[in-house]
Design a protein around this motif. Structure first.
Motif, mmCIF file in Angstrom:
data_model
loop_
_atom_site.group_PDB
_atom_site.id
_atom_site.type_symbol
_atom_site.label_atom_id
_atom_site.label_comp_id
_atom_site.label_asym_id
_atom_site.label_seq_id
_atom_site.Cartn_x
_atom_site.Cartn_y
_atom_site.Cartn_z
ATOM 1 N N LYS A 292 40.380 35.539 44.688
ATOM 2 C CA LYS A 292 40.524 36.982 44.844
ATOM 3 C C LYS A 292 41.630 37.224 45.876
ATOM 4 O O LYS A 292 41.604 36.657 46.966
ATOM 5 C CB LYS A 292 39.202 37.584 45.317
ATOM 6 C CG LYS A 292 39.146 39.101 45.329
ATOM 7 C CD LYS A 292 37.827 39.588 45.920
ATOM 8 C CE LYS A 292 36.631 39.135 45.108
ATOM 9 N NZ LYS A 292 35.366 39.688 45.666
ATOM 10 N N VAL A 293 42.616 38.052 45.539
ATOM 11 C CA VAL A 293 43.743 38.321 46.433
ATOM 12 C C VAL A 293 43.955 39.827 46.523
ATOM 13 O O VAL A 293 43.888 40.534 45.517
ATOM 14 C CB VAL A 293 45.039 37.645 45.942
ATOM 15 C CG1 VAL A 293 46.188 37.893 46.923
ATOM 16 C CG2 VAL A 293 44.827 36.137 45.751
ATOM 17 N N THR A 294 44.212 40.306 47.740
ATOM 18 C CA THR A 294 44.435 41.732 47.976
ATOM 19 C C THR A 294 45.918 42.016 48.204
ATOM 20 O O THR A 294 46.615 41.253 48.876
ATOM 21 C CB THR A 294 43.624 42.206 49.203
ATOM 22 O OG1 THR A 294 42.228 42.058 48.908
ATOM 23 C CG2 THR A 294 43.905 43.668 49.534
ATOM 24 N N LEU A 295 46.376 43.089 47.613
ATOM 25 C CA LEU A 295 47.781 43.500 47.699
ATOM 26 C C LEU A 295 47.862 44.895 48.317
ATOM 27 O O LEU A 295 47.228 45.833 47.826
ATOM 28 C CB LEU A 295 48.401 43.523 46.298
ATOM 29 C CG LEU A 295 49.846 43.996 46.180
ATOM 30 C CD1 LEU A 295 50.788 42.998 46.830
ATOM 31 C CD2 LEU A 295 50.217 44.203 44.712
ATOM 32 N N ARG A 296 48.634 45.031 49.401
ATOM 33 C CA ARG A 296 48.842 46.344 50.035
ATOM 34 C C ARG A 296 50.118 46.975 49.485
ATOM 35 O O ARG A 296 51.173 46.355 49.495
ATOM 36 C CB ARG A 296 48.955 46.179 51.553
ATOM 37 C CG ARG A 296 47.671 45.661 52.217
ATOM 38 C CD ARG A 296 47.945 45.169 53.628
ATOM 39 N NE ARG A 296 48.745 43.940 53.597
ATOM 40 C CZ ARG A 296 49.201 43.329 54.701
ATOM 41 N NH1 ARG A 296 48.957 43.848 55.904
ATOM 42 N NH2 ARG A 296 49.908 42.223 54.603
ATOM 43 N N HIS A 297 50.014 48.224 49.036
ATOM 44 C CA HIS A 297 51.155 48.874 48.407
ATOM 45 C C HIS A 297 52.328 49.046 49.374
ATOM 46 O O HIS A 297 53.491 48.889 48.981
ATOM 47 C CB HIS A 297 50.738 50.232 47.829
ATOM 48 C CG HIS A 297 49.803 50.111 46.668
ATOM 49 N ND1 HIS A 297 50.169 49.526 45.470
ATOM 50 C CD2 HIS A 297 48.512 50.488 46.518
ATOM 51 C CE1 HIS A 297 49.141 49.558 44.633
ATOM 52 N NE2 HIS A 297 48.120 50.141 45.245
ATOM 53 N N ALA A 308 57.661 51.396 45.001
ATOM 54 C CA ALA A 308 57.047 50.876 43.780
ATOM 55 C C ALA A 308 55.929 51.792 43.317
ATOM 56 O O ALA A 308 55.027 52.128 44.086
ATOM 57 C CB ALA A 308 56.500 49.480 44.029
ATOM 58 N N ASP A 309 55.988 52.199 42.075
ATOM 59 C CA ASP A 309 54.927 53.010 41.493
ATOM 60 C C ASP A 309 53.644 52.182 41.413
ATOM 61 O O ASP A 309 53.643 51.065 40.891
ATOM 62 C CB ASP A 309 55.348 53.464 40.097
ATOM 63 C CG ASP A 309 54.302 54.344 39.449
ATOM 64 O OD1 ASP A 309 53.353 53.788 38.868
ATOM 65 O OD2 ASP A 309 54.437 55.585 39.550
ATOM 66 N N LEU A 332 45.124 47.169 46.387
ATOM 67 C CA LEU A 332 44.321 46.760 45.235
ATOM 68 C C LEU A 332 43.953 45.296 45.388
ATOM 69 O O LEU A 332 44.666 44.525 46.038
ATOM 70 C CB LEU A 332 45.051 47.021 43.913
ATOM 71 C CG LEU A 332 46.356 46.301 43.606
ATOM 72 C CD1 LEU A 332 46.086 44.995 42.869
ATOM 73 C CD2 LEU A 332 47.254 47.171 42.748
ATOM 74 N N THR A 333 42.829 44.936 44.820
ATOM 75 C CA THR A 333 42.340 43.558 44.862
ATOM 76 C C THR A 333 42.231 43.049 43.432
ATOM 77 O O THR A 333 41.705 43.738 42.554
ATOM 78 C CB THR A 333 40.969 43.481 45.554
ATOM 79 O OG1 THR A 333 41.096 43.976 46.891
ATOM 80 C CG2 THR A 333 40.461 42.052 45.595
ATOM 81 N N VAL A 334 42.769 41.844 43.195
ATOM 82 C CA VAL A 334 42.769 41.288 41.847
ATOM 83 C C VAL A 334 42.055 39.946 41.812
ATOM 84 O O VAL A 334 41.992 39.229 42.817
ATOM 85 C CB VAL A 334 44.203 41.112 41.306
ATOM 86 C CG1 VAL A 334 44.961 42.428 41.304
ATOM 87 C CG2 VAL A 334 44.976 40.056 42.096
ATOM 88 N N LEU A 335 41.524 39.630 40.642
ATOM 89 C CA LEU A 335 41.017 38.289 40.368
ATOM 90 C C LEU A 335 42.127 37.521 39.659
ATOM 91 O O LEU A 335 42.716 38.007 38.689
ATOM 92 C CB LEU A 335 39.768 38.346 39.485
ATOM 93 C CG LEU A 335 38.521 38.976 40.117
ATOM 94 C CD1 LEU A 335 37.390 39.036 39.090
ATOM 95 C CD2 LEU A 335 38.087 38.192 41.342
ATOM 96 N N VAL A 336 42.418 36.334 40.154
ATOM 97 C CA VAL A 336 43.533 35.539 39.640
ATOM 98 C C VAL A 336 43.083 34.783 38.389
ATOM 99 O O VAL A 336 42.011 34.165 38.389
ATOM 100 C CB VAL A 336 44.011 34.543 40.721
ATOM 101 C CG1 VAL A 336 45.160 33.684 40.194
ATOM 102 C CG2 VAL A 336 44.436 35.299 41.980
ATOM 103 N N PRO A 337 43.866 34.826 37.307
ATOM 104 C CA PRO A 337 43.485 34.062 36.112
ATOM 105 C C PRO A 337 43.458 32.566 36.391
ATOM 106 O O PRO A 337 44.199 32.058 37.243
ATOM 107 C CB PRO A 337 44.569 34.424 35.087
ATOM 108 C CG PRO A 337 45.718 34.927 35.888
ATOM 109 C CD PRO A 337 45.137 35.547 37.126
#
Length: 369
Positions: A292-297, A308-309, A332-337
């Motif tokens: 799980k990785v979090t990305l700050r806009h 970035a939109d 946003l936080t994503v789950l990595v494939p």
């Protein structure tokens, strides 16, 4: 890594011609080694960087094309009927060190007919630089290139007690590889053995004592995962490298292993006949939770030097197989494939946004410099 225009278009049916496909691949970061056009297809050779293990497969390449065309990938069927016999009744698998071999799966197929492959299989292999051998070997090679997952077929009846033991070699133990090279092994080398002897150098090459011949009728199909550094040490120590070892050294997708095994089984039954025993005999270490990785806009904006939109940022990541776990105003936080072993930090996600976002198909959102 070699693929063909038709193969990529089958997996991502965007119906691109050679120029359009090559342009799309260059846009997303591939380096073209060679493009050779033939009357029936186009062979495309790509240079693959060490961090992109997922690009060592035609499916991985097709995913990238899908991201920038908006056309979803279409995985080949892996459906087949099973027989009455159970695989667990016919074989067993023992793994002595799950760190070195976190996954091993074995399927048993009986009554196959070993013969030359159909013309289309032979031609596809020739276009990617492989020499056709027989239908069983050709199918395992084709599925390896397609999925990125190496497989190996043993002559089931040549395995002592019809079983598999994954273990370190005994000091001074000998084995002849299928390329004819005689090896004297140390205890640092991992082997695939039967009840008595090594039958393959794990992750690198099979042994001559269990290879498929025209007289083979029953096979044990191996689909496994091995520790990359261990495989790398083995190739250096023995001087043997292979398409399989190149993939294991980079790291294969364990989640993908069963699909590759079923895909190969379905192809073997269709082309070579025979019956698949029911089920698969597996030994596997716990997978653990998905990364799980979090990305700050605002971090994206600072690094890329553009506004970035946020919607487009999400779409870029989703197009590459990342699952949006949480999306709030500032991050946003994503789950990595499972196939993206290279993505572990925020900066890795930012690099993916930079690589893909402005190349997405037209959308209501946009990136502005």
């Amino acid at each position: 890594m070699k693929a063909t225009l038709k193969w990529i278009n089958e997996l991502c049916p965007a119906d691109l011609d050679t120029d359009a496909l090559c342009a799309a691949l260059v846009q997303v970061g591939f380096e073209m080694e060679e493009v050779e056009e033939f009357p029936d297809d186009t062979a495309i050779e790509l240079e693959i960087t060490a961090n992109h293990a997922e690009w060592m497969s035609v499916i991985g390449i097709a995913r990238e094309v899908a991201a920038v065309t908006g056309v979803e990938t279409k995985l080949p069927s892996c459906e087949f009927e099973e027989g009455e016999e159970s695989a667990e009744e016919l074989t067993s698998v023992e793994v002595t060190d799950q760190k070195l071999c976190p996954y091993y799966g074995a399927r048993v197929l009986r009554g196959v007919k070993v013969a030359p492959s159909p013309a289309w299989v032979q031609r596809r292999l020739e276009l990617i630089g492989l020499r056709p051998v027989n239908n069983i070997a050709d199918i395992t090679n084709l599925v390896m290139y397609e999925t990125g997952q190496p497989l190996h077929a043993f002559d089931y009846n040549k395995l002592a007690e019809n079983r598999i033991v994954v273990r370190p070699a005994r000091e001074g133990e000998k084995m002849v590889a299928i390329n004819g090279k005689e090896l004297t092994l140390s205890s640092e080398r991992l082997v695939i053995a039967d009840a008595e002897k090594p039958v393959a150098l794990a992750g690198v090459m099979g042994g001559a004592n269990s290879e498929i011949t025209e007289f083979t009728t029953d096979i044990l199909l191996e689909c496994a995962a091995f520790d990359g550094p261990s495989i790398r040490r083995t190739t250096r120590a023995t001087g043997i490298t292979s398409d399989s070892s190149a993939r294991f050294e980079r790291g294969t997708d364990i989640v993908n292993a069963d699909y590759a095994s079923r895909r190969a089984t379905a192809m073997i039954l269709s082309i070579c006949g025979g019956t698949a025993a029911k089920g698969v005999v597996e030994v596997k270490a716990p997978l653990g939770e998905r990364k799980k990785v979090t990305l700050r806009h605002d971090r994206v904006n600072r690094i890329l030097g553009m506004q970035a939109d946020r919607h487009r940022t999400e779409q870029a990541l989703k197009s590459l197989g990342f699952e949006i776990k949480e999306s709030v105003e500032d991050k946003l936080t994503v789950l990595v494939p499972s196939w993206r072993k290279d993505v572990t930090r925020e900066i890795d996600l930012i690099e993916e946004v930079a690589r893909i976002a402005e190349r997405l198909p037209p959308d209501s959102a946009d990136l502005t410099g």
